[in-house]
Design an enzyme around this catalytic site. Structure first.
Site, PDB file in Angstrom:
ATOM      1  N   HIS A  75      -2.017  -1.258  10.178  1.00 43.10           N
ATOM      2  CA  HIS A  75      -1.521  -2.615  10.374  1.00 43.10           C
ATOM      3  C   HIS A  75      -0.282  -2.561  11.258  1.00 43.10           C
ATOM      4  CE1 HIS A  75      -3.670  -4.928   7.021  1.00 43.10           C
ATOM      5  NE2 HIS A  75      -4.112  -3.683   6.933  1.00 43.10           N
ATOM      6  N   GLU A  81       0.815  -1.220   0.000  1.00 43.30           N
ATOM      7  CA  GLU A  81       0.000   0.000   0.000  1.00 43.30           C
ATOM      8  C   GLU A  81       0.848   1.269   0.000  1.00 43.30           C
ATOM      9  OE1 GLU A  81      -3.437   0.428   2.397  1.00 43.30           O
ATOM     10  OE2 GLU A  81      -4.253  -1.539   1.889  1.00 43.30           O
TER      11      GLU A  81
END
Length: 440
Positions: A272, A49
């Protein structure tokens, strides 16, 4: 076995959540990530990402002294988001884009525009050829009603195929990334059983991090607890996997995860948690054939793999039926739009053949209705094409799985059964007999 060399390799993996204007404190978090990577000096850094190439270039400059070798994998509309940084020279790279990746009209999810893929880089570490893979699979979004399950299963199937076919000459295989699957999910079991990859969290000799190795936790500032339902504390969907070969053994001596906000900072690196695995690579002279015993017999492993693959085929077939239904709906809606357009043209032609006084014609209503008809036709045409492509990809994956199941069943039948000669053959203990039946 005669040890020839031993080297330690530190691997780092993080989903950076780098969506500018949508992700919170994006620039500040990239600065924190860059500073941490400079300080920790991991051998291999696997990022997901990293949606903006500017962010990759920022990290490339920031890490120039500690990680001089890097590669950014470009794919899709906004990129794959995959990047790798390494201390060791990158000799070759390759990108494989998954054939299925969600739906373009689900713009609020955005996975389709990201071009989800798996990137491969070949490194040479202490004379060993190391294949490094970084990937990011389609997100789940809803555990109870997962509309993307069949897509994610196909992605896991393509991932294991890509790893198997590209790592035949590698001494060591390392895989890192956000798989968006729980450890016991179908896609994870398919990937691990087919490739023989091992999970760092399970194999590590020492662990320091979140409970149960979770990488999406309720204590993270950027995580809403509603996203974790029904898992209140968190879930584990990010992994560092590895596998050795006949020429090299690999072990995980230590693994750790971050725990929410970074000490000394008010923010975490991402939504995360980051993973770090300290792997130990040992090159060796292969032992003689037959001297190495495994705990599970080959027959048991094959039977387990057949059952997993059969379950994956079932899920892909469910996706096939859903895609067929959606394509039929698009075609039916398109026919209705075409019929409406023809009817409108017929009504518009009536005044041309009417006798007598000229009749007023509602031009504005005509144009609006015509625009609506054309919009319906164009939209349904594009959807029909998309669902046809989805069907082809699902059918292709199902055909490959069917051939693989047949091949595995043939191998399984060739194994001798540890039973008296007059006893009928039975499937391995704990396996469903139906998984070993001949293909229809």
């Amino acid at each position: 076995m005669a040890n020839a060399d031993c080297v330690s390799v530190r691997v780092f993996s993080l989903n950076c959540w780098g969506i500018h204007y949508l992700s919170k404190h994006c620039s500040q978090r990239y600065q924190m990530i860059g500073e941490m990577l400079c300080k920790e000096q991991h051998d291999i850094v696997l990022l997901q990402e990293v949606w903006s190439e500017k962010d990759f270039l920022y990290l490339k400059v920031k890490l120039a002294s500690t990680h001089p070798h890097s590669h950014y994998f470009k794919s899709g509309v906004i990129g794959s988001g995959l990047a790798i940084f390494a201390k060791h020279r990158i000799h070759d790279t390759f990108l494989y884009r998954y054939s299925l990746n969600g739906y373009p009209y689900m713009a609020h999810h955005g996975d389709w525009f990201g071009g989800k893929a798996v990137g491969m880089a070949i490194l040479n570490i202490a004379g060993l050829t190391v294949n490094v893979y970084v990937t990011h699979l389609h997100a789940e979004y809803s555990r109870e009603k997962d509309s993307y399950l069949s897509h994610r299963v196909v992605q896991a199937w393509e991932l294991q195929q890509f790893i198997r076919h590209t790592s035949t000459g590698a001494d060591v295989v390392i895989v890192g990334g956000d798989l968006n699957m729980h450890p016991q999910d179908l896609g994870c079991r398919l990937l691990m059983s087919y490739t023989g990859l091992k999970d760092s969290y399970i194999e590590t000799a020492k662990f320091d991090g979140c409970e149960n190795g979770m990488t999406l936790i309720a204590d993270n500032l950027f995580i809403s607890k509603n996203e974790l339902i029904p898992f209140e504390k968190g879930i584990r969907i990010d992994y560092i996997l590895f596998k050795g070969s006949s020429t090299a053994k690999i072990y995980c001596d230590f693994m750790s995860t971050t725990k929410g906000s970074v000490p000394g900072h008010p923010l975490p690196y991402s939504d995360h948690e980051a993973l770090t695995a300290e792997l130990r690579l040992e090159s060796h002279i292969p032992a003689q054939a037959g001297s190495d015993k495994t705990h599970d017999t080959p027959a048991e492993k094959l039977a387990e793999l057949v059952d997993t693959l059969t379950e994956a085929r079932t899920e892909v077939k469910v996706g096939l039926h859903c895609a067929e239904r959606m394509r039929y709906t698009a075609a039916r809606t398109g026919v209705m739009g075409l019929a409406l357009l023809v009817l409108e043209l017929a009504i518009a032609a009536v005044p041309c053949f009417a006798l007598g006084a000229e009749q007023p014609f509602p031009r504005i209503s005509f144009y609006l209705l015509a625009a609506l008809c054309f919009a319906i036709l164009l939209t349904t045409f594009l959807l029909y094409i998309f669902y046809t492509m989805e069907l082809k990809s699902l059918q292709g994956a199902e055909d490959q799985m069917r051939l693989a199941v047949g091949s595995l069943q043939e191998k399984l039948r060739g194994f001798p059964v540890a039973q008296p000669n007059d006893a009928p053959q039975r499937s391995p203990e704990g396996q469903q007999p139906s998984a070993l039946d001949p293909e229809e």
